[in-house]
Design a protein around this motif. Structure first.
Motif, PDB file in Angstrom:
ATOM      1  N   ILE A 111     -23.121  75.974 -62.872  1.00  0.00           N
ATOM      2  CA  ILE A 111     -22.711  74.612 -62.993  1.00  0.00           C
ATOM      3  C   ILE A 111     -21.341  74.394 -63.961  1.00  0.00           C
ATOM      4  N   SER A 112     -20.496  73.769 -63.252  1.00  0.00           N
ATOM      5  CA  SER A 112     -19.060  73.601 -63.952  1.00  0.00           C
ATOM      6  C   SER A 112     -19.484  72.704 -65.157  1.00  0.00           C
ATOM      7  N   LYS A 113     -18.821  73.373 -66.360  1.00  0.00           N
ATOM      8  CA  LYS A 113     -19.198  72.769 -67.507  1.00  0.00           C
ATOM      9  C   LYS A 113     -18.067  71.508 -67.813  1.00  0.00           C
ATOM     10  N   THR A 114     -16.919  71.387 -67.067  1.00  0.00           N
ATOM     11  CA  THR A 114     -16.394  69.994 -67.129  1.00  0.00           C
ATOM     12  C   THR A 114     -16.826  69.211 -66.513  1.00  0.00           C
ATOM     13  N   ASP A 115     -17.620  69.339 -65.517  1.00  0.00           N
ATOM     14  CA  ASP A 115     -18.588  68.222 -64.832  1.00  0.00           C
ATOM     15  C   ASP A 115     -19.792  68.031 -65.358  1.00  0.00           C
ATOM     16  N   VAL A 116     -20.564  68.980 -65.858  1.00  0.00           N
ATOM     17  CA  VAL A 116     -22.151  68.522 -66.244  1.00  0.00           C
ATOM     18  C   VAL A 116     -21.931  67.893 -67.394  1.00  0.00           C
ATOM     19  N   PHE A 117     -21.109  67.863 -68.377  1.00  0.00           N
ATOM     20  CA  PHE A 117     -21.066  67.082 -69.658  1.00  0.00           C
ATOM     21  C   PHE A 117     -20.770  65.694 -69.484  1.00  0.00           C
ATOM     22  N   ASN A 118     -20.104  65.257 -68.232  1.00  0.00           N
ATOM     23  CA  ASN A 118     -20.121  63.849 -67.846  1.00  0.00           C
ATOM     24  C   ASN A 118     -21.354  63.330 -67.931  1.00  0.00           C
ATOM     25  N   TYR A 119     -22.396  63.968 -67.591  1.00  0.00           N
ATOM     26  CA  TYR A 119     -23.826  63.525 -67.399  1.00  0.00           C
ATOM     27  C   TYR A 119     -24.851  63.964 -68.612  1.00  0.00           C
ATOM     28  N   THR A 120     -24.067  64.319 -69.762  1.00  0.00           N
ATOM     29  CA  THR A 120     -24.904  64.678 -70.716  1.00  0.00           C
ATOM     30  C   THR A 120     -24.495  63.764 -71.960  1.00  0.00           C
ATOM     31  N   ASN A 121     -25.587  62.889 -72.373  1.00  0.00           N
ATOM     32  CA  ASN A 121     -25.312  61.938 -73.400  1.00  0.00           C
ATOM     33  C   ASN A 121     -25.767  62.333 -74.907  1.00  0.00           C
ATOM     34  N   PHE A 122     -24.566  62.800 -75.622  1.00  0.00           N
ATOM     35  CA  PHE A 122     -24.743  63.810 -76.751  1.00  0.00           C
ATOM     36  C   PHE A 122     -23.774  63.074 -77.838  1.00  0.00           C
ATOM     37  N   PRO A 123     -23.830  61.823 -78.145  1.00  0.00           N
ATOM     38  CA  PRO A 123     -22.487  61.230 -79.099  1.00  0.00           C
ATOM     39  C   PRO A 123     -22.271  61.947 -80.269  1.00  0.00           C
ATOM     40  N   THR A 124     -21.137  62.284 -80.586  1.00  0.00           N
ATOM     41  CA  THR A 124     -20.621  63.093 -81.784  1.00  0.00           C
ATOM     42  C   THR A 124     -19.284  62.154 -82.437  1.00  0.00           C
ATOM     43  N   ILE A 125     -19.141  62.350 -83.836  1.00  0.00           N
ATOM     44  CA  ILE A 125     -18.241  61.755 -84.301  1.00  0.00           C
ATOM     45  C   ILE A 125     -17.473  63.024 -85.163  1.00  0.00           C
ATOM     46  N   VAL A 126     -16.108  62.750 -85.688  1.00  0.00           N
ATOM     47  CA  VAL A 126     -15.386  63.768 -86.147  1.00  0.00           C
ATOM     48  C   VAL A 126     -15.153  63.367 -87.639  1.00  0.00           C
TER      49      VAL A 126
END
Length: 270
Positions: A111-126
């Motif tokens: 699975i392409s990592k650059t593609d699959v994370f477009n479908y992984t909802n995991f909000p983060t802040i800095v």
């Protein structure tokens, strides 16, 4: 020439969902655990049904990647002991190998990592903190525990609230953020003084009470990590040097209790 181009494009499309029977590449433990999750494998098998596996993947990218994204969140990001190994794997591999049984055959999906994370909802802040040692990956912190006491106003500018300090366009931190989070925000960056202290914010348009202050938040885990690396590098050899600061990526793990989980960092600015 046109024929060769058509063949190349077809290969590129299939590689997005490449799957092979019988191969067993190395993978982080969380992806191994994901492949053994009966709920997950049953969901995939049910979706594919009796269709040709490769053809179904080609026709149903969103369905498949959404399932994969939910599984990655469950095993690689929410099970915090797995995060360090998973981050290291992301840093050195372009694809995520997941072994699944479909019908009576085992497949390794790449699975392409650059593609699959477009479908992984995991909000983060800095978070930009003056504590370079305390926040280890996987640690859960209350907002009141997050400390950021950067004194040099040439490095960063705080907001005390909507009617408080105005972010400067001429700080090293604002410039670094502008160069890292391209396309999502503008150039009015500063750090939150109230809790969670040190959170990277961006000022949106407005006057007085209408002014909007937003976290530099991203639901795409991979993209946020890459941008934070750029941001940290941009901070080096600037007015932020010598401030003993570190950049962290945090997930708001318990909204009700205002708690945050460290998922990456520290990126220390010497």
């Amino acid at each position: 020439m046109r024929m060769y181009r058509t063949i190349f494009l077809l290969i590129a499309l299939l590689n997005t969902f490449a799957c092979k029977a019988g191969t067993t590449p190395p993978r982080p433990q969380c992806l191994t655990d994901l492949g053994k999750d009966s709920d997950f494998t049953n969901a995939v098998a049910t979706k594919i049904g009796t269709n040709d596996v490769q053809q179904w993947l080609t026709d149903h990218k969103t369905d498949f990647y959404t399932l994969i994204g939910d599984g990655i969140k469950k095993y690689c990001l929410l099970k915090t002991p797995n995060i360090p190994e998973f981050n290291r794997f992301l840093d050195t591999n372009a694809e995520l190998p997941i072994k699944l049984k479909v019908g009576d055959k085992w497949y390794d999906f790449f699975i392409s990592k650059t593609d699959v994370f477009n479908y992984t909802n995991f909000p983060t802040i800095v978070i930009v903190s003056t504590d370079t040692q305390k926040y280890s990956i996987g640690a859960e912190k209350e907002a009141k525990e997050l400390v950021s006491n950067i004194k040099n106003t040439k490095c960063a500018q705080y907001w005390a609230g909507v009617m408080g300090l105005t972010p400067s366009h001429n700080t090293a931190l604002s410039d670094a953020a502008k160069n890292a989070f391209i396309g999502k925000y503008t150039d009015k960056y500063a750090l939150r003084y109230a809790r969670p202290q040190g959170a990277l914010y961006e000022k949106r348009s407005g006057i007085g009470a209408a002014t909007k202050f937003e976290y530099v938040e991203d639901t795409n885990y991979y993209r946020q990590r890459e941008n934070i690396k750029i941001f940290s590098e941009q901070l080096k050899d600037t007015a932020c040097t010598g401030e003993n600061i570190a950049v962290y990526m945090m997930y708001k793990s318990k909204s009700k209790d205002n708690k945050y989980t460290v998922v990456d960092g520290p990126y220390i600015i010497p």
